[in-house]
Every structure is written in structure tokens, then in C-alpha cells.
Scaffold this motif. Structure first.
Motif, mmCIF file in Angstrom:
data_model
loop_
_atom_site.group_PDB
_atom_site.id
_atom_site.type_symbol
_atom_site.label_atom_id
_atom_site.label_comp_id
_atom_site.label_asym_id
_atom_site.label_seq_id
_atom_site.Cartn_x
_atom_site.Cartn_y
_atom_site.Cartn_z
ATOM 1 N N MET A 118 0.845 -1.201 0.000
ATOM 2 C CA MET A 118 0.000 0.000 0.000
ATOM 3 C C MET A 118 0.877 1.246 0.000
ATOM 4 S SD MET A 118 -3.061 -1.098 -0.005
ATOM 5 C CE MET A 118 -3.911 -2.623 0.285
ATOM 6 N N ALA A 119 1.962 1.204 -0.751
ATOM 7 C CA ALA A 119 2.975 2.266 -0.715
ATOM 8 C C ALA A 119 2.399 3.648 -1.010
ATOM 9 C CB ALA A 119 4.115 1.945 -1.683
ATOM 10 N N GLU A 120 1.503 3.744 -1.954
ATOM 11 C CA GLU A 120 0.935 5.054 -2.300
ATOM 12 C C GLU A 120 0.129 5.616 -1.127
ATOM 13 O OE1 GLU A 120 0.520 8.326 -4.886
ATOM 14 O OE2 GLU A 120 1.893 6.634 -4.902
ATOM 15 N N ALA A 121 -0.693 4.769 -0.512
ATOM 16 C CA ALA A 121 -1.480 5.201 0.644
ATOM 17 C C ALA A 121 -0.558 5.532 1.826
ATOM 18 C CB ALA A 121 -2.485 4.125 1.031
ATOM 19 N N ASP A 122 0.486 4.740 2.000
ATOM 20 C CA ASP A 122 1.460 5.000 3.069
ATOM 21 C C ASP A 122 2.114 6.365 2.873
ATOM 22 O OD1 ASP A 122 0.935 2.409 3.963
ATOM 23 O OD2 ASP A 122 2.726 1.566 3.013
ATOM 24 N N LYS A 123 2.472 6.646 1.633
ATOM 25 C CA LYS A 123 3.121 7.924 1.319
ATOM 26 C C LYS A 123 2.205 9.092 1.674
ATOM 27 C CE LYS A 123 3.132 9.787 -2.775
ATOM 28 N NZ LYS A 123 3.298 10.096 -4.192
ATOM 29 N N TRP A 124 0.926 8.996 1.312
ATOM 30 C CA TRP A 124 0.003 10.099 1.583
ATOM 31 C C TRP A 124 -0.274 10.248 3.071
ATOM 32 C CZ3 TRP A 124 -0.414 14.014 -1.334
ATOM 33 C CH2 TRP A 124 -0.184 13.878 -2.705
ATOM 34 N N GLN A 125 -0.284 9.145 3.795
ATOM 35 C CA GLN A 125 -0.446 9.242 5.241
ATOM 36 C C GLN A 125 0.724 10.011 5.853
ATOM 37 O OE1 GLN A 125 -0.554 5.466 7.295
ATOM 38 N NE2 GLN A 125 -1.255 6.398 9.192
ATOM 39 N N LEU A 126 1.938 9.679 5.449
ATOM 40 C CA LEU A 126 3.111 10.384 5.968
ATOM 41 C C LEU A 126 3.131 11.837 5.497
ATOM 42 C CD1 LEU A 126 5.686 10.473 7.586
ATOM 43 C CD2 LEU A 126 6.864 9.345 5.692
ATOM 44 N N LEU A 127 2.740 12.081 4.257
ATOM 45 C CA LEU A 127 2.650 13.467 3.774
ATOM 46 C C LEU A 127 1.658 14.272 4.605
ATOM 47 C CD1 LEU A 127 2.813 12.859 -0.077
ATOM 48 C CD2 LEU A 127 4.435 14.237 1.256
ATOM 49 N N PHE A 128 0.569 13.643 4.997
ATOM 50 C CA PHE A 128 -0.415 14.305 5.867
ATOM 51 C C PHE A 128 0.230 14.714 7.189
ATOM 52 C CE2 PHE A 128 -3.476 13.821 9.375
ATOM 53 C CZ PHE A 128 -4.349 14.857 9.066
ATOM 54 N N TYR A 129 1.019 13.821 7.787
ATOM 55 C CA TYR A 129 1.704 14.147 9.035
ATOM 56 C C TYR A 129 2.667 15.314 8.833
ATOM 57 C CZ TYR A 129 0.010 9.558 10.615
ATOM 58 O OH TYR A 129 -0.765 8.481 10.945
ATOM 59 N N LEU A 130 3.409 15.280 7.731
ATOM 60 C CA LEU A 130 4.338 16.375 7.439
ATOM 61 C C LEU A 130 3.586 17.688 7.247
ATOM 62 C CD1 LEU A 130 6.717 14.506 4.963
ATOM 63 C CD2 LEU A 130 7.174 15.063 7.371
ATOM 64 N N TYR A 131 2.453 17.627 6.572
ATOM 65 C CA TYR A 131 1.607 18.798 6.328
ATOM 66 C C TYR A 131 1.087 19.365 7.654
ATOM 67 C CZ TYR A 131 -2.616 21.309 4.769
ATOM 68 O OH TYR A 131 -3.600 22.238 4.558
ATOM 69 N N GLU A 132 0.568 18.497 8.504
ATOM 70 C CA GLU A 132 0.035 18.940 9.791
ATOM 71 C C GLU A 132 1.142 19.533 10.661
ATOM 72 O OE1 GLU A 132 -3.042 19.247 11.090
ATOM 73 O OE2 GLU A 132 -3.914 18.665 9.172
ATOM 74 N N LEU A 133 2.317 18.937 10.646
ATOM 75 C CA LEU A 133 3.440 19.500 11.404
ATOM 76 C C LEU A 133 3.833 20.874 10.852
ATOM 77 C CD1 LEU A 133 5.611 16.319 11.960
ATOM 78 C CD2 LEU A 133 4.388 17.623 13.717
ATOM 79 N N LYS A 134 3.832 20.989 9.521
ATOM 80 C CA LYS A 134 4.174 22.274 8.901
ATOM 81 C C LYS A 134 3.179 23.363 9.333
ATOM 82 C CE LYS A 134 5.091 24.531 4.518
ATOM 83 N NZ LYS A 134 5.122 24.414 3.066
ATOM 84 N N LEU A 135 1.894 23.008 9.417
ATOM 85 C CA LEU A 135 0.889 23.964 9.878
ATOM 86 C C LEU A 135 1.175 24.425 11.306
ATOM 87 C CD1 LEU A 135 -2.439 22.395 8.537
ATOM 88 C CD2 LEU A 135 -1.178 24.350 7.589
ATOM 89 N N ARG A 136 1.883 23.603 12.059
ATOM 90 C CA ARG A 136 2.241 23.922 13.437
ATOM 91 C C ARG A 136 3.641 24.520 13.540
ATOM 92 N NH1 ARG A 136 -1.307 19.899 13.045
ATOM 93 N NH2 ARG A 136 -2.806 19.524 14.712
ATOM 94 N N GLY A 137 4.241 24.852 12.380
ATOM 95 C CA GLY A 137 5.545 25.499 12.370
ATOM 96 C C GLY A 137 6.744 24.566 12.431
ATOM 97 N N VAL A 138 6.517 23.267 12.211
ATOM 98 C CA VAL A 138 7.599 22.277 12.257
ATOM 99 C C VAL A 138 7.796 21.711 10.858
ATOM 100 C CG1 VAL A 138 8.375 20.089 13.253
ATOM 101 C CG2 VAL A 138 7.027 21.693 14.647
ATOM 102 N N ASN A 139 8.960 21.930 10.285
ATOM 103 C CA ASN A 139 9.257 21.424 8.945
ATOM 104 C C ASN A 139 10.181 20.223 9.037
ATOM 105 O OD1 ASN A 139 7.833 23.356 7.220
ATOM 106 N ND2 ASN A 139 9.225 24.831 8.132
ATOM 107 N N LYS A 140 9.702 19.111 8.539
ATOM 108 C CA LYS A 140 10.449 17.850 8.554
ATOM 109 C C LYS A 140 10.329 17.172 7.199
ATOM 110 C CE LYS A 140 11.442 17.518 13.077
ATOM 111 N NZ LYS A 140 12.781 17.458 13.584
#
Length: 168
Positions: free
Chosen positions: A77-99
């Protein structure tokens, strides 16, 4: 608020997403889900920042320097896994954390880097809107027979009334 599991399910099966959003959870007794939980418990033990719940919205497996790490059993499920992790990165970015992100697939012994960019942010924003629409539907999306249905925790629920051959 949308969470990482919903992003994952959106990219795997819209029906599964709808069922999950209605608190119809079939994962509790599923062997594959249990295997994943054990994998998470054993992963990244050398890291201090593991299994971090962020604002009661999403949980990341580990923080390792400039990376957010996710561990998955396999890359099926690599594509779905990628989007899940991208979501986490996006949410962290909204909180001022860039990873950046890393997904480790234990069975294949491989790791993939995931980087959030503006185009992926826009796609995530659209996914979030679509997830909210699916959640608000009175009925689940139409059943679609997918190659991985037979291994899904919701298999019996979805296919209990189906009389055709459903061996995927």
C-alpha cells in the motif's frame, strides 16, 4: 478533523473510510492489524521520541533528527502509506515544524524518503475536503472489488451479501 488513518483509507478504499468514520471498526481482531501493532511496539526503540500523539489528532511513529519516521510491514500500500506520511508532514508544517519523512518497509528491508511540496499540499487539501464529504454521506460508497479485499479487516462486512466469486 481528519486523521492519518482516514488519509490512508481514502487512498485504499473510500468504503472502508466511510465505515471507519462511522466507528464501524473491524481492525481489533484482524491478524494483519495486530502484526502491525507489534511491529510498531518493537520499532525505533533506540529513539527517545516515538509514538508521539500530536494535538490528539495524529500519532507519528518516531522523530529522528530532520525526519519523521513511519514503519510499515510491506510496501503493498505504498501510495497510501506515502500520503499518510505526507499528511503528518503537512500537519506539522501547519504547526511550524518542517520535517522530511522516511517510510521503512520491514519485509522488503527498504526505506523511502518522502518530501512535502506545494503540489502535494494542494492535493492533501483536496483529499481532506473529499474525506469530509464521504464522512457526511448517509450511505457508504458503492462496493468495489479490489485486489486486496480478501485481506481487509472489513472483508466479511462488505462481502457478506455478495454471491459471486470474490476471491481476489
Amino acid at each position: 478533523m481528519v486523521n492519518g488513518i482516514e488519509i490512508q483509507y481514502f487512498n485504499v478504499c473510500k468504503r472502508k473510510l466511510w465505515l471507519y468514520s462511522k466507528q464501524i471498526t473491524m481492525e481489533v481482531e484482524n491478524d494483519r492489524v495486530m502484526e502491525g501493532k507489534i511491529l510498531h511496539e518493537r520499532s525505533y526503540q533506540r529513539l527517545e521520541q516515538r509514538e508521539m500523539l500530536i494535538d490528539n489528532q495524529f500519532k507519528i511513529d518516531a522523530v529522528d533528527g530532520e525526519y519523521i519516521r513511519e514503519v510499515k510491514i510491506s510496501s503493498k500500500m505504498a501510495e497510501a502509506d506515502k500520503w499518510q506520511l505526507l499528511f503528518y508532514l503537512y500537519e506539522l508544517k501547519l504547526r511550524g515544524v518542517n520535517k522530511k519523512g522516511l517510510i521503512s518497509y520491514t519485509k522488503e528491508k527498504k526505506t523511502e524518503e518522502v518530501i512535502l511540496d506545494i503540489e502535494k499540499e494542494h492535493k492533501l487539501e483536496n483529499m481532506i475536503k473529499e474525506i469530509q464529504i464521504i464522512r457526511n454521506q448517509d450511505y457508504p460508497p458503492t462496493l468495489k472489488k479490489l485486489p486486496y479485499c480478501s485481506k481487509c479487516a472489513y472483508f466479511d462486512f462488505c462481502f457478506s451479501d455478495v454471491e459471486e466469486d470474490i476471491s481476489c
